[in-house]
Design a protein around this motif. Structure first.
Motif, PDB file in Angstrom:
ATOM      1  N   ILE A 163       0.840  -1.196   0.000  1.00  0.00           N
ATOM      2  CA  ILE A 163       0.000   0.000   0.000  1.00  0.00           C
ATOM      3  C   ILE A 163       0.878   1.249   0.000  1.00  0.00           C
ATOM      4  O   ILE A 163       1.749   1.425   0.849  1.00  0.00           O
ATOM      5  N   TYR A 164       0.628   2.129  -0.970  1.00  0.00           N
ATOM      6  CA  TYR A 164       1.372   3.390  -1.055  1.00  0.00           C
ATOM      7  C   TYR A 164       0.462   4.611  -0.993  1.00  0.00           C
ATOM      8  O   TYR A 164       0.947   5.721  -0.822  1.00  0.00           O
ATOM      9  N   MET A 165      -0.832   4.424  -1.159  1.00  0.00           N
ATOM     10  CA  MET A 165      -1.772   5.532  -1.010  1.00  0.00           C
ATOM     11  C   MET A 165      -2.829   5.149   0.014  1.00  0.00           C
ATOM     12  O   MET A 165      -3.395   4.052  -0.051  1.00  0.00           O
ATOM     13  N   TYR A 166      -3.083   6.057   0.967  1.00  0.00           N
ATOM     14  CA  TYR A 166      -4.118   5.823   1.960  1.00  0.00           C
ATOM     15  C   TYR A 166      -5.405   6.430   1.397  1.00  0.00           C
ATOM     16  O   TYR A 166      -5.572   7.646   1.378  1.00  0.00           O
ATOM     17  N   PRO A 167      -6.344   5.594   0.910  1.00  0.00           N
ATOM     18  CA  PRO A 167      -7.540   6.121   0.247  1.00  0.00           C
ATOM     19  C   PRO A 167      -8.497   6.777   1.234  1.00  0.00           C
ATOM     20  O   PRO A 167      -8.718   6.252   2.333  1.00  0.00           O
ATOM     21  N   ILE A 168      -9.081   7.916   0.820  1.00  0.00           N
ATOM     22  CA  ILE A 168      -9.936   8.666   1.740  1.00  0.00           C
ATOM     23  C   ILE A 168     -11.290   9.003   1.125  1.00  0.00           C
ATOM     24  O   ILE A 168     -12.337   8.631   1.650  1.00  0.00           O
ATOM     25  N   ASN A 169     -11.299   9.746   0.002  1.00  0.00           N
ATOM     26  CA  ASN A 169     -12.588  10.181  -0.541  1.00  0.00           C
ATOM     27  C   ASN A 169     -12.741   9.756  -1.993  1.00  0.00           C
ATOM     28  O   ASN A 169     -11.771   9.503  -2.693  1.00  0.00           O
ATOM     29  N   THR A 380     -14.203  18.056   1.342  1.00  0.00           N
ATOM     30  CA  THR A 380     -13.775  17.686  -0.007  1.00  0.00           C
ATOM     31  C   THR A 380     -14.944  17.671  -0.974  1.00  0.00           C
ATOM     32  O   THR A 380     -14.751  17.722  -2.193  1.00  0.00           O
ATOM     33  N   GLY A 381     -16.156  17.561  -0.458  1.00  0.00           N
ATOM     34  CA  GLY A 381     -17.322  17.417  -1.322  1.00  0.00           C
ATOM     35  C   GLY A 381     -17.484  16.008  -1.844  1.00  0.00           C
ATOM     36  O   GLY A 381     -18.327  15.750  -2.705  1.00  0.00           O
ATOM     37  N   GLY A 382     -16.705  15.075  -1.317  1.00  0.00           N
ATOM     38  CA  GLY A 382     -16.743  13.707  -1.813  1.00  0.00           C
ATOM     39  C   GLY A 382     -17.414  12.741  -0.853  1.00  0.00           C
ATOM     40  O   GLY A 382     -17.859  13.107   0.243  1.00  0.00           O
ATOM     41  N   LEU A 383     -17.486  11.506  -1.275  1.00  0.00           N
ATOM     42  CA  LEU A 383     -18.012  10.420  -0.465  1.00  0.00           C
ATOM     43  C   LEU A 383     -16.848   9.717   0.216  1.00  0.00           C
ATOM     44  O   LEU A 383     -15.699   9.823  -0.219  1.00  0.00           O
ATOM     45  N   SER A 384     -17.149   8.979   1.258  1.00  0.00           N
ATOM     46  CA  SER A 384     -16.104   8.203   1.915  1.00  0.00           C
ATOM     47  C   SER A 384     -15.829   6.923   1.134  1.00  0.00           C
ATOM     48  O   SER A 384     -16.741   6.343   0.532  1.00  0.00           O
ATOM     49  N   VAL A 385     -14.566   6.482   1.131  1.00  0.00           N
ATOM     50  CA  VAL A 385     -14.256   5.188   0.524  1.00  0.00           C
ATOM     51  C   VAL A 385     -14.729   4.044   1.418  1.00  0.00           C
ATOM     52  O   VAL A 385     -14.812   2.908   0.972  1.00  0.00           O
ATOM     53  N   ARG A 386     -15.053   4.352   2.648  1.00  0.00           N
ATOM     54  CA  ARG A 386     -15.484   3.311   3.591  1.00  0.00           C
ATOM     55  C   ARG A 386     -16.939   2.915   3.318  1.00  0.00           C
ATOM     56  O   ARG A 386     -17.813   3.775   3.202  1.00  0.00           O
ATOM     57  N   ASN A 387     -17.203   1.649   3.263  1.00  0.00           N
ATOM     58  CA  ASN A 387     -18.579   1.168   3.092  1.00  0.00           C
ATOM     59  C   ASN A 387     -19.449   1.523   4.289  1.00  0.00           C
ATOM     60  O   ASN A 387     -20.663   1.672   4.164  1.00  0.00           O
TER      61      ASN A 387
END
Length: 463
Positions: A163-169, A380-387
């Protein structure tokens, strides 16, 4: 690669010795530095001063919506909140732009002065990871977190299972329509808004374009662009779905969009421009040009949109209208394939374990703090990557964006050589738009060049 790494390490060692001799005083302005200061933390060279905070530098694109019209104001508040819990870490903020930021990062990497932390997307982050420039983040990810995030997002965040990117939005890339235009011309029934998933066919889309041309002559029915790489995900998604194809195959190992159906869709686009259904001169327009026309109320459909862009565009509108999200139409009305926007954080390996550890602490706060994690997601105006994290917004378009996540497919950013692959895309679109090649010829030429780049990059990675 090993030789490059040794040269980088050696150069950093020289810089550390120079900074010890110079004994320059650090910035004392409460955790932020001016954009052109170029300062980086230099705590490691004074071991006697054990109480001095570890300094890390965070470069950030305008990921968060501006507060009170000030870009970077939210980031400063975030750092202040972080320092209340972690006074032992000083975060120097530098805001960069989408226009000049990528080149500034390239220069920083080439001169061994990369920041410690970056918030960006997989297209650049995974390319850096493949070049051995980033620190692994596996120790930050628990089984609980890993199982709460869809495999499609992890696929964009790893290289060789590291893992090299910690996904957030996140948010699916799709289209947007000026709903107000259709209300004014009495053609709202031509849009698939009465269907929960809003899927629709190519023919239904064409009827909507024709209605705008006929009943709202001062409005351009739809946009397209082919001047530069910016916004290429919109053109990819648009043509791939009109041609019921994929941009790359599921493995990301070869181009898949060079089908007869996709070629026919590109030919239709060329003719649609001549017929006044698509903006004229698209070969010389950039994504920003077309987006500006949409925000001015002069364009009925935008082909490059998302919940994130909708939020960022809200204060930029120059006309009053309601923008509504729609998936790309498909030839037969089948489910669309939508590329996901994915934002996350990464750490450059600047050969300083203290800074890497401090950077991980900062990322964990941004992503997981009980108060600021949710607050930052919304900013961010985005959704969470978490289910497990849903319902962040009381807004019907965000509800639809959550639903549209079921259409998300693998993005081309996972392919070896993606940075080079994308450079071949717009020149071939331009050839077709200018009449120098048929749609199928342009896509086949793109596929030949792109597949060569993928093969070359894969071979280089294997060495």
């Amino acid at each position: 690669m090993i030789a490059v790494k040794k040269r980088i390490t050696g150069f950093i060692s020289v810089l550390l010795m120079v900074s010890m001799i110079a004994a320059c005083s650090p910035n004392q302005e409460g955790g932020t530095s001016t954009p052109n200061s170029g300062e980086k933390g230099n705590t490691a060279e004074k071991p006697a001063d054990t109480n001095k905070p570890v300094e890390i530098t965070w470069w950030n694109f305008p990921t968060y919506q501006a507060l009170d019209g000030e870009v970077g104001k939210y980031e400063k508040q975030l750092i202040e909140a972080f320092n209340q819990k972690h006074p032992e870490i000083k975060v120097n903020l530098e805001m960069i732009t989408y226009d000049g930021g990528p080149e500034k990062l390239n220069v920083a990497i080439a001169t061994n002065s990369a920041p410690d932390v970056i918030y960006d997307a997989p297209g650049r982050i995974i390319d850096w990871a493949k070049k051995d420039l980033l620190a692994p983040l596996d120790d930050m990810v628990t089984d609980e977190i890993k199982n709460d995030i869809a495999p499609a997002f992890w696929k964009q965040s790893v290289v060789d299972e590291t893992i090299y990117m910690y996904p957030i939005n996140t948010a699916p890339f799709m289209m947007a329509v000026n709903k107000t235009v259709f209300e004014k011309i009495g053609a709202l029934d031509l849009l698939p808004l009465d269907k929960p998933d809003r899927t629709w066919t190519f023919d239904e889309y064409k009827k909507a374009l024709e209605a705008v041309k006929e009943k709202a002559p001062d409005v351009i029915p739809s946009g397209f662009y082919a001047k530069s790489q910016a916004g290429d995900q919109g053109t990819r998604g648009y043509l791939a779905n009109l041609g019921i194809s994929r941009f790359l195959n599921e493995e990301g190992s070869a181009v898949a969009i060079n089908t007869k159906e996709a070629g026919a869709a590109l030919d239709w686009l060329v003719q649609a421009e001549k017929d006044g259904l698509v903006i004229s001169g698209s070969a010389s327009l950039a994504a920003a040009d077309v987006n500006d026309l949409f925000l001015q109320g002069k364009l009925a459909f935008s082909i490059n949109y998302s919940a994130v862009l909708r939020a960022q565009n809200a204060p930029l509108k120059q006309a009053e209208f309601e923008d509504v999200l729609l998936p790309y139409p498909t030839l037969d009305g089948s489910e669309p394939k939508l590329e996901p926007y994915l934002g996350g954080m990464a750490i450059f390996n600047n050969d300083d374990e203290a800074k890497i550890t401090a950077s991980k602490t900062f990322i964990d706060f941004v992503a997981n703090d009980p108060e600021w994690g949710k607050k930052s997601l919304i900013q961010t105006g985005g959704l969470s990557v978490r289910n497990s994290i849903t319902g962040l917004y009381d807004d019907s378009e965000y509800e639809y964006s959550e639903l549209a996540r079921k259409f998300v497919t693998d993005p081309p950013t996972i392919a070896d050589g993606y940075a080079e692959v994308r450079t071949f895309w717009f020149p071939e679109l331009q050839r077709a738009l200018l009449g120098a090649a048929s749609g199928e010829e342009a896509l086949n030429t793109f596929a030949t060049k792109a597949n060569e780049a993928i093969t070359k990059a894969k071979a280089a990675t294997a060495k």
